[in-house]
Design a protein around this motif. Sequence first.
Motif, PDB file in Angstrom:
ATOM      1  N   GLU A 113       0.832  -1.203   0.000  1.00  0.00           N
ATOM      2  CA  GLU A 113       0.000   0.000   0.000  1.00  0.00           C
ATOM      3  C   GLU A 113       0.869   1.256   0.000  1.00  0.00           C
ATOM      4  N   ASP A 114       0.365   2.275  -0.665  1.00  0.00           N
ATOM      5  CA  ASP A 114       1.060   3.553  -0.749  1.00  0.00           C
ATOM      6  C   ASP A 114       1.380   4.109   0.641  1.00  0.00           C
ATOM      7  N   ARG A 115       0.424   4.022   1.557  1.00  0.00           N
ATOM      8  CA  ARG A 115       0.621   4.621   2.885  1.00  0.00           C
ATOM      9  C   ARG A 115       1.798   3.976   3.616  1.00  0.00           C
ATOM     10  N   HIS A 116       1.957   2.656   3.480  1.00  0.00           N
ATOM     11  CA  HIS A 116       3.034   1.977   4.181  1.00  0.00           C
ATOM     12  C   HIS A 116       4.393   2.277   3.540  1.00  0.00           C
ATOM     13  N   LEU A 117       4.440   2.271   2.221  1.00  0.00           N
ATOM     14  CA  LEU A 117       5.702   2.530   1.535  1.00  0.00           C
ATOM     15  C   LEU A 117       6.154   3.964   1.770  1.00  0.00           C
ATOM     16  N   TYR A 118       5.236   4.900   1.637  1.00  0.00           N
ATOM     17  CA  TYR A 118       5.572   6.310   1.858  1.00  0.00           C
ATOM     18  C   TYR A 118       6.075   6.543   3.282  1.00  0.00           C
ATOM     19  N   SER A 119       5.365   5.991   4.268  1.00  0.00           N
ATOM     20  CA  SER A 119       5.760   6.188   5.665  1.00  0.00           C
ATOM     21  C   SER A 119       7.122   5.572   5.945  1.00  0.00           C
ATOM     22  N   ALA A 120       7.395   4.406   5.364  1.00  0.00           N
ATOM     23  CA  ALA A 120       8.696   3.770   5.563  1.00  0.00           C
ATOM     24  C   ALA A 120       9.816   4.641   5.019  1.00  0.00           C
ATOM     25  N   LEU A 121       9.596   5.254   3.863  1.00  0.00           N
ATOM     26  CA  LEU A 121      10.603   6.128   3.269  1.00  0.00           C
ATOM     27  C   LEU A 121      10.807   7.382   4.122  1.00  0.00           C
ATOM     28  N   MET A 122       9.714   7.983   4.584  1.00  0.00           N
ATOM     29  CA  MET A 122       9.823   9.185   5.403  1.00  0.00           C
ATOM     30  C   MET A 122      10.567   8.906   6.707  1.00  0.00           C
ATOM     31  N   GLN A 123      10.233   7.806   7.361  1.00  0.00           N
ATOM     32  CA  GLN A 123      10.886   7.473   8.622  1.00  0.00           C
ATOM     33  C   GLN A 123      12.371   7.203   8.423  1.00  0.00           C
ATOM     34  N   ALA A 124      12.709   6.530   7.319  1.00  0.00           N
ATOM     35  CA  ALA A 124      14.110   6.215   7.067  1.00  0.00           C
ATOM     36  C   ALA A 124      14.924   7.466   6.746  1.00  0.00           C
ATOM     37  N   MET A 125      14.286   8.482   6.148  1.00  0.00           N
ATOM     38  CA  MET A 125      15.011   9.710   5.810  1.00  0.00           C
ATOM     39  C   MET A 125      15.357  10.541   7.041  1.00  0.00           C
ATOM     40  N   ALA A 126      14.577  10.389   8.112  1.00  0.00           N
ATOM     41  CA  ALA A 126      14.778  11.223   9.297  1.00  0.00           C
ATOM     42  C   ALA A 126      16.204  11.069   9.830  1.00  0.00           C
ATOM     43  N   GLY A 127      16.897  12.179   9.956  1.00  0.00           N
ATOM     44  CA  GLY A 127      18.251  12.173  10.477  1.00  0.00           C
ATOM     45  C   GLY A 127      19.321  11.829   9.460  1.00  0.00           C
ATOM     46  N   ARG A 128      18.903  11.421   8.256  1.00  0.00           N
ATOM     47  CA  ARG A 128      19.873  11.037   7.228  1.00  0.00           C
ATOM     48  C   ARG A 128      19.792  11.927   5.998  1.00  0.00           C
ATOM     49  N   VAL A 129      18.610  12.466   5.729  1.00  0.00           N
ATOM     50  CA  VAL A 129      18.371  13.285   4.545  1.00  0.00           C
ATOM     51  C   VAL A 129      17.676  14.569   4.989  1.00  0.00           C
ATOM     52  N   THR A 130      18.095  15.692   4.459  1.00  0.00           N
ATOM     53  CA  THR A 130      17.400  16.954   4.731  1.00  0.00           C
ATOM     54  C   THR A 130      16.087  16.967   3.954  1.00  0.00           C
ATOM     55  N   HIS A 131      14.972  17.051   4.669  1.00  0.00           N
ATOM     56  CA  HIS A 131      13.653  17.047   4.046  1.00  0.00           C
ATOM     57  C   HIS A 131      13.060  18.445   4.167  1.00  0.00           C
ATOM     58  N   VAL A 132      12.724  19.050   3.034  1.00  0.00           N
ATOM     59  CA  VAL A 132      12.152  20.399   3.005  1.00  0.00           C
ATOM     60  C   VAL A 132      10.723  20.283   2.499  1.00  0.00           C
ATOM     61  N   PRO A 133       9.723  20.093   3.398  1.00  0.00           N
ATOM     62  CA  PRO A 133       8.340  19.882   2.964  1.00  0.00           C
ATOM     63  C   PRO A 133       7.630  21.187   2.631  1.00  0.00           C
ATOM     64  N   ALA A 134       6.479  21.034   1.964  1.00  0.00           N
ATOM     65  CA  ALA A 134       5.601  22.168   1.629  1.00  0.00           C
ATOM     66  C   ALA A 134       6.361  23.291   0.937  1.00  0.00           C
ATOM     67  N   THR A 135       7.311  22.927   0.084  1.00  0.00           N
ATOM     68  CA  THR A 135       8.170  23.901  -0.590  1.00  0.00           C
ATOM     69  C   THR A 135       8.416  23.446  -2.018  1.00  0.00           C
ATOM     70  N   GLN A 136       8.469  24.370  -2.945  1.00  0.00           N
ATOM     71  CA  GLN A 136       8.698  24.044  -4.342  1.00  0.00           C
ATOM     72  C   GLN A 136       9.980  24.692  -4.858  1.00  0.00           C
ATOM     73  N   VAL A 137      10.557  24.065  -5.867  1.00  0.00           N
ATOM     74  CA  VAL A 137      11.641  24.681  -6.615  1.00  0.00           C
ATOM     75  C   VAL A 137      10.998  25.606  -7.648  1.00  0.00           C
ATOM     76  N   VAL A 138      11.370  26.872  -7.633  1.00  0.00           N
ATOM     77  CA  VAL A 138      10.765  27.825  -8.560  1.00  0.00           C
ATOM     78  C   VAL A 138      11.755  28.327  -9.613  1.00  0.00           C
ATOM     79  N   ALA A 139      13.051  28.094  -9.390  1.00  0.00           N
ATOM     80  CA  ALA A 139      14.060  28.505 -10.372  1.00  0.00           C
ATOM     81  C   ALA A 139      15.318  27.679 -10.162  1.00  0.00           C
ATOM     82  N   GLN A 140      16.074  27.500 -11.208  1.00  0.00           N
ATOM     83  CA  GLN A 140      17.336  26.759 -11.133  1.00  0.00           C
ATOM     84  C   GLN A 140      18.312  27.381 -12.112  1.00  0.00           C
ATOM     85  N   ASP A 141      19.587  27.334 -11.755  1.00  0.00           N
ATOM     86  CA  ASP A 141      20.602  27.994 -12.569  1.00  0.00           C
ATOM     87  C   ASP A 141      21.878  27.169 -12.507  1.00  0.00           C
TER      88      ASP A 141
END
Length: 407
Positions: A113-141
């Motif tokens: 199920e999507d809910r289980h896979l998504y939650s597993a990924l989010m939990q595993a990222m904690a402390g290992r990957v910088t997560h910037v939620p509710a934010t979009q990339v608006v420009a790149q150079d």
Amino acid sequence: MTPNHDILIAGGGLNGPALALALAGAGFSVAVIDARPARARAADDFDGRAYALALASRRLLGALGLWDGLAPRSQPILRVEAAQGHPGEGADPFRLVFDSAEIEEGAVGHMVEDRHLYSALMQAMAGRVTHVPATQVVAQDGRPGHVAVTLSDGRTLTARLLVGADGRGSGVAARAGITRRGWGYGQTALVAAVDHERPHNGTAWQYFMPTGPLAILPLPGNRSSIVWSEPDAGAQAIAALDDARFLDLLRPRFGDFLGEITLAGPRFSYPLSLSLADAHVAPRIALVGDAAHGVHPIAGQGLNLGLRDVAALAEVLVDAARRGEDIGAPDVLARYQVWRRFDSTALGLGMDSVNRLFSNDNILLRTARGLGMGAVTATGPLRRAFMRQAAGLSIDPMPRLLAGRPL
């Protein structure tokens, strides 16, 4: 200048976090820019959405340290049956049948199920990957040695590489000048989960109706996920019905082999199309998942294709870094594109062809299709070759993560 991170990933769905975990595990500094709020999909909210993970994808999750936690919540796909049919008339006698007992590796796939896979990924990222939620990339150079990214909150981040995992309408791809080609199918997928009286025994069914395919995919317990494709106008009318009328129309297509069915959660609808990026890379840019190739869900390969991208890109970047190369250099990114572009394009066009071949009621084509499916089922070596392809075991060369090996 020294970049803030080694790699920035735009897109916090499933492929982006999976890639982030693979790269963080190899020592890279990674940030995931996620347009959605941090808890958009809570693990305790059942909504019926699920993925058919091929065996190779399951091995990747194992290599990332996620599978042991997901396995008890998954449903092995032990058997696959595909047949043609008409609503209310049952399946044709000629059918394609795959039994996982015929290959040594075990189940050809698992439903998660999507809910289980998504939650597993989010939990595993904690402390290992910088997560910037509710934010979009608006420009790149892209600049010498790094790429600068402007976020919707006004911040600027820099990295040696920007990865677009931001879906079919990828802003990363568009801003990089990567064009797309594709077309709509005039079909909409109606997605829901149903409870049923009889056990599914780990069998996935694919019924090819003249108006579009119906997939019935096993979930834990006496429950299945359905992906029901209909022409757009008909699908919109069906989606507008209440649950009782929706089930009245579903039952003749579903059949009674699993007994009485009832809805087990909310319903969703998604327009279906093919969308292929003309390149997987650009200066300091790489694309994965739907940002590179949005395909028809007829074989449930969308997420599996994305995880193939994840495995290949992670391996290319890790090996380049170990050789002291610039991970954002054109020759490094070219290796990823050569590895993935043909496979993803071929599979996307292949699913497109299957959908066009089966979504009609031409009597000559119908007869030929039935004989073809029957012939594959009756021919052991051919049948097992198809099974290995579906399980993701025929990729050549096989990325280490898809073989379950560490980077």
